[in-house]
Design an enzyme around this catalytic site. Sequence first.
Site, PDB file in Angstrom:
ATOM      1  N   GLY A   1     -16.094   0.490 -15.846  1.00  0.00           N
ATOM      2  CA  GLY A   1     -14.727   0.044 -15.607  1.00  0.00           C
ATOM      3  C   GLY A   1     -14.565  -1.002 -14.527  1.00  0.00           C
ATOM      4  N   THR A   2     -15.480  -1.973 -14.501  1.00  0.00           N
ATOM      5  CA  THR A   2     -15.334  -3.046 -13.524  1.00  0.00           C
ATOM      6  C   THR A   2     -15.597  -4.409 -14.157  1.00  0.00           C
ATOM      7  OG1 THR A   2     -15.944  -3.824 -11.311  1.00  0.00           O
ATOM      8  CG2 THR A   2     -17.713  -2.826 -12.644  1.00  0.00           C
TER       9      THR A   2
ATOM     10  N   GLN B   1     -15.386   1.271  -6.100  1.00  0.00           N
ATOM     11  CA  GLN B   1     -14.575   0.209  -5.504  1.00  0.00           C
ATOM     12  C   GLN B   1     -13.119   0.670  -5.389  1.00  0.00           C
ATOM     13  OE1 GLN B   1     -15.660  -3.794  -7.508  1.00  0.00           O
ATOM     14  NE2 GLN B   1     -16.563  -2.241  -8.831  1.00  0.00           N
TER      15      GLN B   1
ATOM     16  N   TYR C   1       0.821  -1.213   0.000  1.00  0.00           N
ATOM     17  CA  TYR C   1       0.000   0.000   0.000  1.00  0.00           C
ATOM     18  C   TYR C   1       0.856   1.265   0.000  1.00  0.00           C
ATOM     19  CZ  TYR C   1      -3.995  -3.002   0.262  1.00  0.00           C
ATOM     20  OH  TYR C   1      -4.931  -3.952  -0.066  1.00  0.00           O
TER      21      TYR C   1
ATOM     22  N   LEU D   1     -14.510  -1.461 -21.021  1.00  0.00           N
ATOM     23  CA  LEU D   1     -13.655  -1.707 -22.190  1.00  0.00           C
ATOM     24  C   LEU D   1     -14.120  -2.947 -22.941  1.00  0.00           C
ATOM     25  CD1 LEU D   1     -11.053  -0.628 -23.568  1.00  0.00           C
ATOM     26  CD2 LEU D   1      -9.756  -2.259 -22.177  1.00  0.00           C
TER      27      LEU D   1
ATOM     28  N   CYS E   1      -6.836   3.071  12.910  1.00  0.00           N
ATOM     29  CA  CYS E   1      -6.112   2.503  14.053  1.00  0.00           C
ATOM     30  C   CYS E   1      -6.749   1.168  14.439  1.00  0.00           C
ATOM     31  CB  CYS E   1      -6.156   3.460  15.232  1.00  0.00           C
ATOM     32  SG  CYS E   1      -5.344   2.814  16.694  1.00  0.00           S
TER      33      CYS E   1
ATOM     34  N   HIS F   1     -14.803   0.273  -0.694  1.00  0.00           N
ATOM     35  CA  HIS F   1     -13.622  -0.522  -0.326  1.00  0.00           C
ATOM     36  C   HIS F   1     -12.548   0.317   0.358  1.00  0.00           C
ATOM     37  CE1 HIS F   1     -14.784  -3.732  -3.553  1.00  0.00           C
ATOM     38  NE2 HIS F   1     -15.520  -3.799  -2.487  1.00  0.00           N
TER      39      HIS F   1
HETATM   40  C1  BV8 Z   1     -17.099  -9.816   1.687  1.00  0.00           C
HETATM   41  C2  BV8 Z   1      -9.618  -2.712  -1.642  1.00  0.00           C
HETATM   42  C3  BV8 Z   1     -18.481 -10.604   3.489  1.00  0.00           C
HETATM   43  C4  BV8 Z   1      -8.213  -3.080  -1.339  1.00  0.00           C
HETATM   44  C5  BV8 Z   1     -10.764  -4.617  -2.688  1.00  0.00           C
HETATM   45  C6  BV8 Z   1     -16.784 -16.779  -4.052  1.00  0.00           C
HETATM   46  C7  BV8 Z   1     -17.814 -16.313  -4.809  1.00  0.00           C
HETATM   47  C8  BV8 Z   1     -18.273 -15.014  -4.614  1.00  0.00           C
HETATM   48  C9  BV8 Z   1     -17.674 -14.166  -3.687  1.00  0.00           C
HETATM   49  C10 BV8 Z   1     -16.647 -14.650  -2.937  1.00  0.00           C
HETATM   50  C11 BV8 Z   1     -16.205 -15.930  -3.108  1.00  0.00           C
HETATM   51  N1  BV8 Z   1     -15.199 -16.128  -2.255  1.00  0.00           N
HETATM   52  C12 BV8 Z   1     -14.980 -14.983  -1.545  1.00  0.00           C
HETATM   53  C13 BV8 Z   1     -15.859 -14.090  -1.953  1.00  0.00           C
HETATM   54  C14 BV8 Z   1     -16.025 -12.783  -1.459  1.00  0.00           C
HETATM   55  C15 BV8 Z   1     -14.920 -11.843  -2.008  1.00  0.00           C
HETATM   56  C16 BV8 Z   1     -14.837 -11.937  -3.500  1.00  0.00           C
HETATM   57  O1  BV8 Z   1     -15.659 -11.396  -4.215  1.00  0.00           O
HETATM   58  N2  BV8 Z   1     -13.765 -12.637  -3.975  1.00  0.00           N
HETATM   59  C17 BV8 Z   1     -13.590 -12.772  -5.445  1.00  0.00           C
HETATM   60  C18 BV8 Z   1     -12.122 -12.654  -5.768  1.00  0.00           C
HETATM   61  C19 BV8 Z   1     -14.177 -14.077  -5.881  1.00  0.00           C
HETATM   62  N3  BV8 Z   1     -15.391 -10.554  -1.604  1.00  0.00           N
HETATM   63  C20 BV8 Z   1     -15.004 -10.108  -0.377  1.00  0.00           C
HETATM   64  O2  BV8 Z   1     -14.217 -10.675   0.364  1.00  0.00           O
HETATM   65  C21 BV8 Z   1     -15.645  -8.803   0.053  1.00  0.00           C
HETATM   66  N4  BV8 Z   1     -16.137  -8.922   1.395  1.00  0.00           N
HETATM   67  O3  BV8 Z   1     -17.579 -10.575   0.876  1.00  0.00           O
HETATM   68  O4  BV8 Z   1     -17.473  -9.705   3.022  1.00  0.00           O
HETATM   69  C22 BV8 Z   1     -19.815 -10.122   3.062  1.00  0.00           C
HETATM   70  C23 BV8 Z   1     -20.832 -11.024   3.073  1.00  0.00           C
HETATM   71  C24 BV8 Z   1     -22.120 -10.620   2.733  1.00  0.00           C
HETATM   72  C25 BV8 Z   1     -22.401  -9.327   2.304  1.00  0.00           C
HETATM   73  C26 BV8 Z   1     -21.376  -8.466   2.280  1.00  0.00           C
HETATM   74  C27 BV8 Z   1     -20.077  -8.856   2.639  1.00  0.00           C
HETATM   75  C28 BV8 Z   1     -14.617  -7.662   0.074  1.00  0.00           C
HETATM   76  C29 BV8 Z   1     -14.107  -7.407  -1.288  1.00  0.00           C
HETATM   77  C30 BV8 Z   1     -13.262  -6.122  -1.292  1.00  0.00           C
HETATM   78  C31 BV8 Z   1     -11.771  -6.406  -1.317  1.00  0.00           C
HETATM   79  N5  BV8 Z   1     -11.023  -5.170  -1.511  1.00  0.00           N
HETATM   80  N6  BV8 Z   1     -10.112  -3.427  -2.815  1.00  0.00           N
HETATM   81  C32 BV8 Z   1      -7.286  -2.793  -2.494  1.00  0.00           C
HETATM   82  O5  BV8 Z   1      -7.677  -2.051  -3.410  1.00  0.00           O
HETATM   83  O6  BV8 Z   1      -6.155  -3.278  -2.396  1.00  0.00           O
HETATM   84  S1  BV8 Z   1     -11.346  -5.435  -4.105  1.00  0.00           S
HETATM   85  C33 BV8 Z   1     -10.490  -4.697  -5.439  1.00  0.00           C
HETATM   86  O7  BV8 Z   1     -10.547  -5.658  -6.454  1.00  0.00           O
HETATM   87  C34 BV8 Z   1     -11.132  -3.466  -6.029  1.00  0.00           C
HETATM   88  O8  BV8 Z   1     -11.617  -2.594  -5.056  1.00  0.00           O
HETATM   89  C35 BV8 Z   1     -12.228  -4.060  -6.901  1.00  0.00           C
HETATM   90  O9  BV8 Z   1     -13.370  -4.310  -6.141  1.00  0.00           O
HETATM   91  C36 BV8 Z   1     -11.633  -5.374  -7.311  1.00  0.00           C
HETATM   92  C37 BV8 Z   1     -11.052  -5.264  -8.678  1.00  0.00           C
HETATM   93  O10 BV8 Z   1     -12.107  -5.293  -9.560  1.00  0.00           O
HETATM   94  P1  BV8 Z   1     -12.256  -4.143 -10.688  1.00  0.00           P
HETATM   95  O11 BV8 Z   1     -12.222  -2.804 -10.024  1.00  0.00           O
HETATM   96  O12 BV8 Z   1     -13.401  -4.533 -11.493  1.00  0.00           O
HETATM   97  O13 BV8 Z   1     -10.872  -4.255 -11.495  1.00  0.00           O
HETATM   98  P2  BV8 Z   1     -10.414  -5.418 -12.516  1.00  0.00           P
HETATM   99  O14 BV8 Z   1      -8.972  -5.203 -12.740  1.00  0.00           O
HETATM  100  O15 BV8 Z   1     -10.890  -6.750 -12.064  1.00  0.00           O
HETATM  101  O16 BV8 Z   1     -11.217  -5.072 -13.861  1.00  0.00           O
HETATM  102  C38 BV8 Z   1     -11.013  -3.852 -14.504  1.00  0.00           C
HETATM  103  C39 BV8 Z   1     -12.103  -3.756 -15.569  1.00  0.00           C
HETATM  104  O17 BV8 Z   1     -11.936  -2.495 -16.232  1.00  0.00           O
HETATM  105  C40 BV8 Z   1     -12.016  -4.847 -16.648  1.00  0.00           C
HETATM  106  O18 BV8 Z   1     -13.313  -5.317 -16.941  1.00  0.00           O
HETATM  107  C41 BV8 Z   1     -11.418  -4.118 -17.858  1.00  0.00           C
HETATM  108  O19 BV8 Z   1     -11.938  -4.585 -19.050  1.00  0.00           O
HETATM  109  C42 BV8 Z   1     -11.898  -2.696 -17.627  1.00  0.00           C
HETATM  110  N7  BV8 Z   1     -11.009  -1.662 -18.183  1.00  0.00           N
HETATM  111  C43 BV8 Z   1      -9.663  -1.675 -18.252  1.00  0.00           C
HETATM  112  N8  BV8 Z   1      -9.212  -0.528 -18.833  1.00  0.00           N
HETATM  113  C44 BV8 Z   1     -10.331   0.222 -19.098  1.00  0.00           C
HETATM  114  C45 BV8 Z   1     -11.474  -0.494 -18.664  1.00  0.00           C
HETATM  115  N9  BV8 Z   1     -12.727  -0.036 -18.797  1.00  0.00           N
HETATM  116  C46 BV8 Z   1     -12.863   1.194 -19.393  1.00  0.00           C
HETATM  117  N10 BV8 Z   1     -11.794   1.947 -19.807  1.00  0.00           N
HETATM  118  C47 BV8 Z   1     -10.536   1.505 -19.691  1.00  0.00           C
HETATM  119  N11 BV8 Z   1      -9.519   2.247 -20.130  1.00  0.00           N
HETATM  120 ZN    ZN Z   2      -5.702   4.624  17.941  1.00  0.00          ZN
END
Ligand code: BV8
Ligand code: ZN
Length: 247
Positions: free
Chosen positions: A186-187, A101, A64, A214, A127, A119
């Site tokens: 963009g997600t 996100q 980070y 994209l 803290c 996120h």
């Molecule tokens: C939770 C912060 C309990 C930190 C982030 C199995 C099935 C389903 C879900 C799960 C599972 N096993 C585990 C889970 C849950 C898990 C999850 O989803 N895992 C995935 C990997 C399967 N989720 C969690 O753990 C979440 N918490 O579930 O808690 C709960 C229960 C009930 C109800 C609520 C909660 C917490 C998830 C958050 C984690 N933290 N970020 C950090 O940034 O370091 S996630 C992080 O990754 C981002 O914030 C974002 O969310 C994700 C990345 O995704 P995108 O932003 O979409 O980026 P990506 O690179 O994937 O895609 C980019 C897109 O842009 C592409 O489509 C591309 O084509 C496009 N693009 C590229 N260039 C362009 C463009 N578009 C337009 N123009 C361009 N130029």
């Molecule tokens: Zn403190």
Amino acid sequence: MHQSIASGLPREARIVVLTGAGISVESGLPSFRGAGGLWEGWRLEDVATPEAFAREPGIVQRFYDLRRRQLLDGAIRPNVAHIALAELERRWPGEVLVVTQNIDDLHERAGSRRLIHMHGELLKARCTACEAVCPWREDLGLEHACRGCGGANTLRPHVVWFGEMPLELEAIYDALALCDLFLSVGTSGQVYPAAGFVQEIRRHGRARSVELNLEPSEVSALFDERRHGPASEVVPRYVEDLVGRPD
Ligand code: BV8
Ligand code: ZN
């Protein structure tokens, strides 16, 4: 001629915009998946889980710290897609809420005000002792003390790690239930609960949904309309369809 959703929208309609890493790629910030993505250099389970932080806090802080330094690099600025969404909020008579996100501050710097960082935020620290959240622009890997409780080295990035509950989910689900237009920008639709929002929209059966990305995302088929291309092209054009040419 296929009538786009934008042209048929009542002026007081509520709009919710979900954004992901793709909107910040053209500002110079890497996305997560795909070529040059963050997950190419780092393993998610080594840097973005509470278990990793407990196991190797130094590695997590470094991950980070590097992203924070990159974000604070003067060359990184909001692009025309961020600016178009801020313009939409300013000029659309109805409510516009951006749910991002992304942990970067490019939406704020573009002028968006009604904004939820589901996120967390890279330029804030939390803290682990007293839960105080404070602005933080330096490395967290170095010696530091909590400004709230004075705890030594108790700060972590104010971001949501995998397995942790995203922020302000109740407010987000309320907005999804009441909105008339849901835009997704963009997600990749691979991370939940964000990837499930379009399903929530369909469940309510009230709003229209549009994917601006994209390429087709994992949940592309669930949208009423899709426009694929770089955010810098498809977002300003879509906003123009809604509010007319920029003033
Ligand atoms: C939770 C912060 C309990 C930190 C982030 C199995 C099935 C389903 C879900 C799960 C599972 N096993 C585990 C889970 C849950 C898990 C999850 O989803 N895992 C995935 C990997 C399967 N989720 C969690 O753990 C979440 N918490 O579930 O808690 C709960 C229960 C009930 C109800 C609520 C909660 C917490 C998830 C958050 C984690 N933290 N970020 C950090 O940034 O370091 S996630 C992080 O990754 C981002 O914030 C974002 O969310 C994700 C990345 O995704 P995108 O932003 O979409 O980026 P990506 O690179 O994937 O895609 C980019 C897109 O842009 C592409 O489509 C591309 O084509 C496009 N693009 C590229 N260039 C362009 C463009 N578009 C337009 N123009 C361009 N130029
Ligand atoms: Zn403190």
